[in-house]
Design an enzyme around this catalytic site. Structure first.
Site, mmCIF file in Angstrom:
data_model
loop_
_atom_site.group_PDB
_atom_site.id
_atom_site.type_symbol
_atom_site.label_atom_id
_atom_site.label_comp_id
_atom_site.label_asym_id
_atom_site.label_seq_id
_atom_site.Cartn_x
_atom_site.Cartn_y
_atom_site.Cartn_z
ATOM 1 N N HIS A 1 0.379 -1.871 -12.858
ATOM 2 C CA HIS A 1 -0.002 -1.318 -11.549
ATOM 3 C C HIS A 1 1.182 -1.290 -10.583
ATOM 4 O O HIS A 1 1.145 -0.570 -9.593
ATOM 5 C CB HIS A 1 -1.251 -1.994 -10.983
ATOM 6 C CG HIS A 1 -1.083 -3.333 -10.317
ATOM 7 N ND1 HIS A 1 -1.369 -4.526 -10.943
ATOM 8 C CD2 HIS A 1 -0.675 -3.667 -9.071
ATOM 9 C CE1 HIS A 1 -1.157 -5.536 -10.109
ATOM 10 N NE2 HIS A 1 -0.726 -5.035 -8.965
ATOM 11 N N ASP B 1 -1.799 -5.608 -18.166
ATOM 12 C CA ASP B 1 -1.179 -5.080 -16.939
ATOM 13 C C ASP B 1 0.345 -5.304 -16.918
ATOM 14 O O ASP B 1 0.856 -6.116 -16.153
ATOM 15 C CB ASP B 1 -1.848 -5.755 -15.730
ATOM 16 C CG ASP B 1 -1.621 -4.983 -14.436
ATOM 17 O OD1 ASP B 1 -0.745 -4.104 -14.411
ATOM 18 O OD2 ASP B 1 -2.318 -5.277 -13.439
ATOM 19 N N SER C 1 2.261 -9.880 -7.663
ATOM 20 C CA SER C 1 2.015 -9.110 -8.865
ATOM 21 C C SER C 1 3.323 -8.875 -9.585
ATOM 22 O O SER C 1 4.303 -8.465 -8.979
ATOM 23 C CB SER C 1 1.360 -7.784 -8.536
ATOM 24 O OG SER C 1 -0.014 -7.972 -8.461
HETATM 25 N N1 ARG Z 1 -6.182 -6.487 -7.335
HETATM 26 C C1 ARG Z 1 -4.825 -6.362 -7.779
HETATM 27 C C2 ARG Z 1 -3.853 -6.331 -6.581
HETATM 28 O O1 ARG Z 1 -4.238 -6.543 -5.466
HETATM 29 C C3 ARG Z 1 -4.626 -5.199 -8.705
HETATM 30 C C4 ARG Z 1 -4.815 -3.839 -8.135
HETATM 31 C C5 ARG Z 1 -4.606 -2.700 -9.105
HETATM 32 N N2 ARG Z 1 -5.777 -2.377 -9.920
HETATM 33 C C6 ARG Z 1 -6.835 -1.608 -9.507
HETATM 34 N N3 ARG Z 1 -7.838 -1.416 -10.319
HETATM 35 N N4 ARG Z 1 -6.889 -1.010 -8.333
HETATM 36 O O2 ARG Z 1 -2.897 -5.664 -6.495
HETATM 37 N N1 ASP Z 2 -2.926 -7.917 -7.306
HETATM 38 C C1 ASP Z 2 -2.062 -8.502 -6.281
HETATM 39 C C2 ASP Z 2 -0.688 -7.804 -6.243
HETATM 40 O O1 ASP Z 2 -0.584 -6.664 -6.595
HETATM 41 C C3 ASP Z 2 -1.931 -9.972 -6.476
HETATM 42 C C4 ASP Z 2 -2.950 -10.749 -5.690
HETATM 43 O O2 ASP Z 2 -3.321 -10.307 -4.598
HETATM 44 O O3 ASP Z 2 -3.309 -11.820 -6.163
HETATM 45 O O4 ASP Z 2 0.282 -8.333 -5.755
#
Ligand code: ARG
Ligand code: ASP
Length: 719
Positions: free
Chosen positions: A84, A221, A654
Site C-alpha cells: 500500500h 502487504d 507502515s
Molecule cells: N489501515 C492501513 C493504514 O492506515 C492500511 C491502509 C491500506 N489498505 C486499505 N485497504 N485501504 O495505512
Molecule cells: N496502516 C498504517 C500506515 O500506513 C499504520 C497504522 O496506522 O498502524 O502507516
C-alpha cells in the site's frame, strides 16, 4: 473498596512507571530504555541501533515517499516496504494492457526495474538536540510570534550549515513536547528509486477494505524497490548510468519465526500521536468531531458503494478513492470505540485532578501551573463550535469533488481579474492547474458526485446549527428543500463538470474567461462556504489552536516535573522512532481470543466465503497451497502470513522493519488491529497490537509464487 484501592495503586503505577510496551522512543536516547529492553529479551546494544560514528541499524532504514517507512535488504540497494506504500508507483506503471496492479510485477533484470519520478527515500544521517541553541535568544517578554521568529532565525542558520555537510543532505528542525525541546534531523535523500517487484493486488491487498484495520489478517502487504546512486554512491537524479546503491547497513532476514512472548522492535517513521491532550480534547474528539466526520463519510461511502456495485467502470475509477475515504473512517470508528471502552475522559480527568492537587502544593507551582486547567476548559468550549465548522468544511464541502475542484481555481481566478498580477506567476499557476484538471477527470464520475453533493448539502443544512451556516443553505431550504433537484440543476449548468470547456477556458485565461468561472454556480457555492468560514471561523480558530499549543507546552513541562521518575517519550512527528514490545495475542471482546499469527490456511478459508470480492486469491497461489508446494518456507505444513505484537505504532510506521532480539528482520509492519486504534491518544497494552507481515510469507511469494530467485539470491537469509 478493595477494587477501588487496587485501581488507585494500578493507575499510580501506570502514571509513574510508564507502561512497558508504550512509547515511540528517540533512537539517540534509546540507551535509557536498554535495561528494560534487555530484560524483555533484546540482545544488542544502543550503539547497534543508533551510532553516528559508525554504521548502525538506522542506516538500513528510510522514510519512503514521505508517508511510509522502508528498509534495505541487500548489499545492492534492494528495499522492502508495504504494497500500500508502493501503490501509487505500481499504479502509475499500470495500463489496461499491462496492469501491474492486477498481475503483479517482477523485474527480470536490473534493466527492467522501473524509475519513479518524484519518489524519494531519506536516510537519517544524524539527529542533534538543538534545544539550547534555538532557545538561546528568547527573552521573557516575547510574545509567541516573536518567539517563533527568534527560533526560526537560529534554526535556519543551523540547517544551512548542516545541508553543506554532504551530497543530497536535507536538514529539518522540529519541536518536541510542544516546543519544550528541539531536535535537528539531517537526512541524505536519494531520488532514483526504481520499482523491482510487487505481488498482484489479490495478494498485496488481499482482504481489501473488508479486512483493513482488522485481525486476523492475510495481506501480503509488501513491494520491492531499489535505490540507485551515482558512481560515488551519492544521491543523483534518475539516470540510466546510475548504479545500485551500496548501503552502509542492510537487514539480514530471519526465517526462525516468532513465538508468543518474543521480543520485537519496530524501527520507523510514525506520523502523529496526541498522548498529552486533556480530557476536554478527548471529549471533543469522541463526542463531536469523530462522530460528525464518521457520519459524513458514511454518506459518501454508501453512495460510492451503490454506484460501484452497479457499474464496473465506476468500480475501478472509485476504488482508490473509496479505499482512502474508508481508511480514516474505519480508524475513527475504532478509535472512538476504544477511547470509550477505556473511559479515556475519566482517566484524563483523574490525571488532571492529580495535576491540580500537585500544582496547589506551593506558590511557585501555583503561579506557573495553577491556571492551566480552567483555561483549557475555556478554550476548548470556545473551540467546539468552530471545530464543528472546520470538520464540516473538510468532510462535507471538500467531500464534494466538484467543490474541492473549484477551490483549486480560486488563486488563479483572482490573479486573472487583477490587472496588477504578475503575468509569469499567472502562467505557472495555470499550467499546474491544467495538469491537475487532467488528473481530476481521469477518475471523476458526474453521477456519483451529484448524489454526494445533494446528500452532503442536506446533511450540512440539517446537522449544523443554523447560526453556524452560510445563509444560502437556509434560504434554499425555505424555498424548495429538494436537494437532488438543486443538484440536478447545478450539475447540468456548471462548467466545472466539462473537462474540455474547463481546459479551453484555462488556455486563454483572462479577466473575461475568469468571470465565467467566477459566475459559475459551483464556484459560488464553494465561495459561500469559504466566505462564511473566513469571516466567522478561521481567525479565531487559529488563535485558539495557537493558544492551546502554548498551554500544552507549559502543561507538559508541569507533567514532567510532577512525575520526575517517569520516562517520557515525545509524540510522533514523522521522525525516526523505536518501539519495542512482544509478540502477543489478545482478548479483543467478550468471548473472543485472538491468536498471535495467521497462515496461508486462512487465505484458503476466506476464499471459500461466498461473494466477498476482497477474498479472491490468485489461482496460482491456491495451486501452490493445494499442492503444499511451500519450499523451505513451510512451518508445520503451512506458511505463516502475519503476526501481531504489542509495539506502539501509528500511521507512517507502515513498511517499518520488525526486528527480533538480534536485530534481524522478521516482519514488515503494515497496520494495527481495530481494537488498538485509540493508541494515538491512549495506549493500552491489553488491546494495542501492531500487525506485521511475516517475512517468510514475503519470501515464499517472491520465490515460489513469482520465481524471482534473482532477488532471493541477493538477500542474506538466516535459516
Ligand atoms: N489501515 C492501513 C493504514 O492506515 C492500511 C491502509 C491500506 N489498505 C486499505 N485497504 N485501504 O495505512
Ligand atoms: N496502516 C498504517 C500506515 O500506513 C499504520 C497504522 O496506522 O498502524 O502507516
Amino acid at each position: 473498596m478493595r477494587k477501588a484501592f487496587l485501581f488507585v495503586v494500578l493507575s499510580l503505577f501506570l502514571v509513574f512507571k510508564g507502561i512497558a510496551d508504550e512509547g515511540m522512543w528517540l533512537p539517540m536516547l534509546i540507551g535509557k530504555n536498554l535495561a528494560e529492553m534487555q530484560r524483555m529479551g533484546f540482545k544488542l546494544t544502543a550503539e547497534d541501533l543508533y551510532n553516528v560514528n559508525g554504521s548502525s541499524l538506522k542506516d538500513a532504514i528510510v522514510q519512503f515517499g514521505g508517508g511510509c517507512t522502508g528498509e534495505l535488504i541487500s548489499a545492492e540497494g534492494l528495499l522492502i516496504t508495504n504494497h500500500h506504500c508502493g501503490y501509487p508507483e505500481i499504479q502509475s506503471h499500470s495500463t489496461i494492457e499491462n496492469n501491474l496492479l492486477a498481475n503483479g510485477f517482477w523485474a527480470a533484470s536490473r534493466a527492467d526495474e522501473l524509475p519513479n519520478p518524484g519518489l524519494e527515500v531519506k536516510f537519517l544521517v544524524r539527529m542533534d538536540d538543538v534545544t539550547n541553541r534555538v532557545l538561546k535568544n528568547l527573552t521573557p517578554g516575547m510574545n509567541e510570534r516573536e518567539r517563533l521568529m527568534s527560533i526560526q532565525q537560529v534554526a535556519d542558520s543551523l540547517i544551512q550549515l548542516a545541508e553543506k555537510e554532504g551530497v543530497g543532505y536535507e536538514a529539518i528542525i522540529r519541536p518536541f513536547y510542544y516546543g519544550n525541546q528541539y531536535y535537528m534531523f539531517v537526512y541524505q535523500v536519494y531520488k532514483d528509486v526504481r520499482l523491482v517487484g510487487a505481488p498482484p493486488d489479490a495478494i498485496g491487498k488481499f482482504g481489501g477494505d473488508t479486512d483493513n484495520w482488522v485481525w486476523p489478517r492475510h495481506t501480503g502487504d509488501f513491494s520491492l524497490f531499489r535505490i540507485y546512486a551515482d558512481k560515488n554512491n551519492n544521491p543523483a537524479p534518475y539516470s540510466p548510468s546510475n548504479v545500485p546503491f551500496k548501503p552502509k547497513k542492510f537487514f539480514k532476514i530471519s526465517m526462525r519465526g516468532v513465538k508468543e512472548g518474543d521480543f520485537t522492535l519496530v524501527y520507523g517513521f510514525p506520523g502523529r500521536t496526541q498522548q498529552f491532550i486533556t480530557s476536554h480534547a478527548v471529549n471533543l474528539l469522541i463526542n463531536q468531531s469523530n462522530p460528525n466526520k464518521i457520519g459524513l463519510r458514511d454518506i459518501r461511502l454508501s453512495i460510492f458503494k451503490s454506484f460501484m456495485d452497479a457499474n464496473d467502470t465506476i468500480a475501478i475509477k472509485y476504488a482508490a478513492k473509496h479505499a482512502r475515504v474508508a481508511n480514516a473512517w474505519k480508524k475513527w470508528i475504532g478509535e472512538t470505540m476504544g477511547l470509550r471502552r477505556l473511559d479515556a475522559v475519566a482517566q484524563k480527568q483523574e490525571l488532571e485532578n492529580m495535576f491540580a492537587a500537585w500544582a496547589a502544593t506551593n506558590p511557585e507551582l501555583k503561579e506557573r501551573y495553577g491556571w492551566l486547567l480552567p483555561k483549557f476548559q475555556n478554550l476548548y468550549s470556545e473551540l467546539a463550535p468552530l471545530s464543528l465548522v472546520v470538520d464540516y468544511r473538510n468532510e462535507a464541502v471538500y467531500g464534494v469533488e466538484l467543490l474541492s475542484f473549484a477551490s483549486r481555481f480560486e488563486r488563479l481566478l483572482s490573479m486573472a481579474i487583477d490587472p496588477k498580477a504578475d503575468k509569469e506567476k499567472l502562467i505557472e499557476q495555470r499550467e499546474n492547474l491544467k495538469d491537475y484538471v487532467r488528473d481530476f477527470f481521469k477518475d471523476f464520475e458526474l453521477d456519483v458526485d451529484r448524489e454526494v453533493f445533494a446528500a452532503l448539502m442536506k446533511a450540512y443544512q440539517e446537522r449544523v446549527p443554523q447560526k453556524l451556516q452560510p445563509e444560502f443553505l437556509n434560504k434554499f431550504m425555505l424555498q424548495s428543500g429538494n436537494w437532488r433537484q438543486l443538484a440536478g440543476q447545478i450539475y447540468s449548468q456548471t462548467v466545472f463538470a466539462d473537462s474540455v470547456r474547463v481546459l479551453t477556458l484555462l488556455n486563454d485565461i483572462d479577466s473575461t474567461s475568469a468571470r465565467e468561472f467566477l459566475n459559475d454556480p459551483i464556484f459560488n457555492i464553494y465561495f459561500e462556504f469559504e466566505d462564511y468560514y473566513r469571516k466567522n471561523v478561521q481567525k479565531r480558530y487559529f488563535e485558539i489552536t495557537d493558544s492551546l499549543e502554548i498551554l500544552y507546552r507549559t502543561y507538559v513541562e508541569g507533567l514532567m516535573r510532577m512525575q520526575p521518575d517517569k520516562r517520557f517519550y515525545p509524540d510522533a512527528n514523522s521522525t525516526l522512532r523505536i518501539a519495542y514490545g512482544k509478540v502477543a495475542g489478545f482478548n479483543p471482546r467478550d468471548g473472543v481470543v485472538y491468536d498471535y499469527y495467521t497462515t496461508i490456511d486462512g487465505i484458503y478459508e476466506k476464499s471459500q466465503q461466498r461473494n466477498v470480492p476482497d477474498y479472491v486469491p490468485p489461482k496460482r497461489l491456491m495451486e501452490l497451497y493445494q499442492a503444499k508446494d511451500f519450499g523451505p518456507y513451510a512451518v508445520n505444513g503451512t506458511v505463516p502470513v502475519a503476526f501481531i505484537a504489542s509495539n506502539h505504532t501509528t500511521g507512517g510506521n507502515s513498511g517499518s522493519p520488525v526486528l527480533d532480539a538480534e536485530g534481524n528482520l522478521i516482519g514488515v509492519n503494515f497496520d494495527r488491529c481495530w481494537e488498538s486504534t485509540m493508541s494515538d491518544v491512549m495506549f493500552d497494552p491489553n488491546y494495542c497490537r501492531n500487525i506485521s507481515l511475516d517475512m517468510r510469507y514475503a519470501l515464499f511469494i517472491i520465490d515460489k509464487y513469482a520465481g524471482a530467485k534473482n532477488l532471493i539470491n541477493e538477500m542474506v537469509i538466516l535459516q
